[in-house]
Enzyme design. Sequence first.
Site, PDB file in Angstrom:
ATOM      1  N   TYR A   2      -3.163 -49.045 -46.344  1.00 29.83           N
ATOM      2  CA  TYR A   2      -2.490 -48.687 -45.096  1.00 29.83           C
ATOM      3  C   TYR A   2      -1.340 -49.653 -44.816  1.00 29.83           C
ATOM      4  O   TYR A   2      -0.215 -49.233 -44.509  1.00 29.83           O
ATOM      5  CB  TYR A   2      -3.508 -48.706 -43.957  1.00 29.83           C
ATOM      6  CG  TYR A   2      -2.976 -48.252 -42.623  1.00 29.83           C
ATOM      7  CD1 TYR A   2      -2.781 -46.898 -42.362  1.00 29.83           C
ATOM      8  CD2 TYR A   2      -2.671 -49.171 -41.619  1.00 29.83           C
ATOM      9  CE1 TYR A   2      -2.302 -46.473 -41.134  1.00 29.83           C
ATOM     10  CE2 TYR A   2      -2.191 -48.751 -40.387  1.00 29.83           C
ATOM     11  CZ  TYR A   2      -2.005 -47.410 -40.154  1.00 29.83           C
ATOM     12  OH  TYR A   2      -1.520 -46.993 -38.937  1.00 29.83           O
TER      13      TYR A   2
ATOM     14  N   SER B 150       3.588 -48.949 -38.100  1.00 33.83           N
ATOM     15  CA  SER B 150       2.402 -49.510 -37.458  1.00 33.83           C
ATOM     16  C   SER B 150       2.623 -50.998 -37.265  1.00 33.83           C
ATOM     17  O   SER B 150       3.501 -51.601 -37.883  1.00 33.83           O
ATOM     18  CB  SER B 150       1.171 -49.283 -38.348  1.00 33.83           C
ATOM     19  OG  SER B 150       0.053 -50.041 -37.913  1.00 33.83           O
TER      20      SER B 150
END
Length: 249
Positions: A152, A139
Site C-alpha cells: 500500500y 494517502s
Amino acid sequence: MERLSERVAIVTGGAGGIGAAVARALAAEGASVVVADIRDTEGTDLAAELGTPARYLHLDVTGEDDWQQALAETERDLGPVSVLVNIAGIIDWGTMEEQSPASFRRVVDVNLTGAWLGMRAAAPSLRRAGGGVIVNMSSLAGLTAYAGVGAYAASKWGLRGLTKVAALELAPDRVRVCSVHPGAIRTRMTAGFGDAYTAGQPVPRFGEPEEVARMVLFIVTEATFSTGCEFIVDGGILAGAPAVLTPDD
C-alpha cells in the site's frame, strides 16, 4: 453556485466512501458525473441519487480495455472529460515476509497502475475539453511509512511521484494534476480501527469522507495555480502526533 456546469467528471471508486462523497460534491457544483466502480449495485444507486446527467459505469481500473471503453462511452454520452479523480484503491495487511508476491502486485496494480492507465486514457479527452484537472487519491502512507502495509505504501508513494510526472507532461495542455493525502478517514477501509487510533492527533477524531471531498473540490475549482503538489487531510498527524497503523483485533 454551480462552478462546474458543463464539465464532465469521472470518479473511480465512486460507489462508496470518499469516492461517493467526491461524486456528490462535484454533482452539487453542476458537473456531469460518471461514477466508475466494480460495485454495480452501489454505483447504480448513487448515480440514480445524483440524477441526470449522472451515469454509472462498471470499470476495473486495472484493465486497459475497460478504461478505453469508459472514456468512449463518456464522451459519446456526455462529452469530453475535464475532471478525473482516481480514488479506486485496496489495501492488504502483512509484513514484507507475510505478504505474498501476488498480493503485493495486486495492490500496486489497482492503486498505482490503475491510476496510470486512467490518466493515460483520459489525456486525449482532457485535451479535447481544452484542459482540466486530475486528482489522484494517495494517502498519508504516501508521505510517511507504516509497518505492515508495504504494498500500500509503495503504491501511494509511487502515485505521488507519478502525479508530479503527469503534472509536468500535461501542463502544456492546460491540465493540472495534484495528489490528495488523507489520514484516518471513516470508510470501509478503516472499519477495523478503534477511536484510540486517533486519540493522539491534534484533531482527535476520524475525518469524514465529505471533508476529503471538499479538498478535492477546492483543487478542482479554486487551486488554479497549483499542480504537481500534495494536499493533506490528516487531522494533524504529520505535525508529530504518534499513530500506530494496526487494526483492532
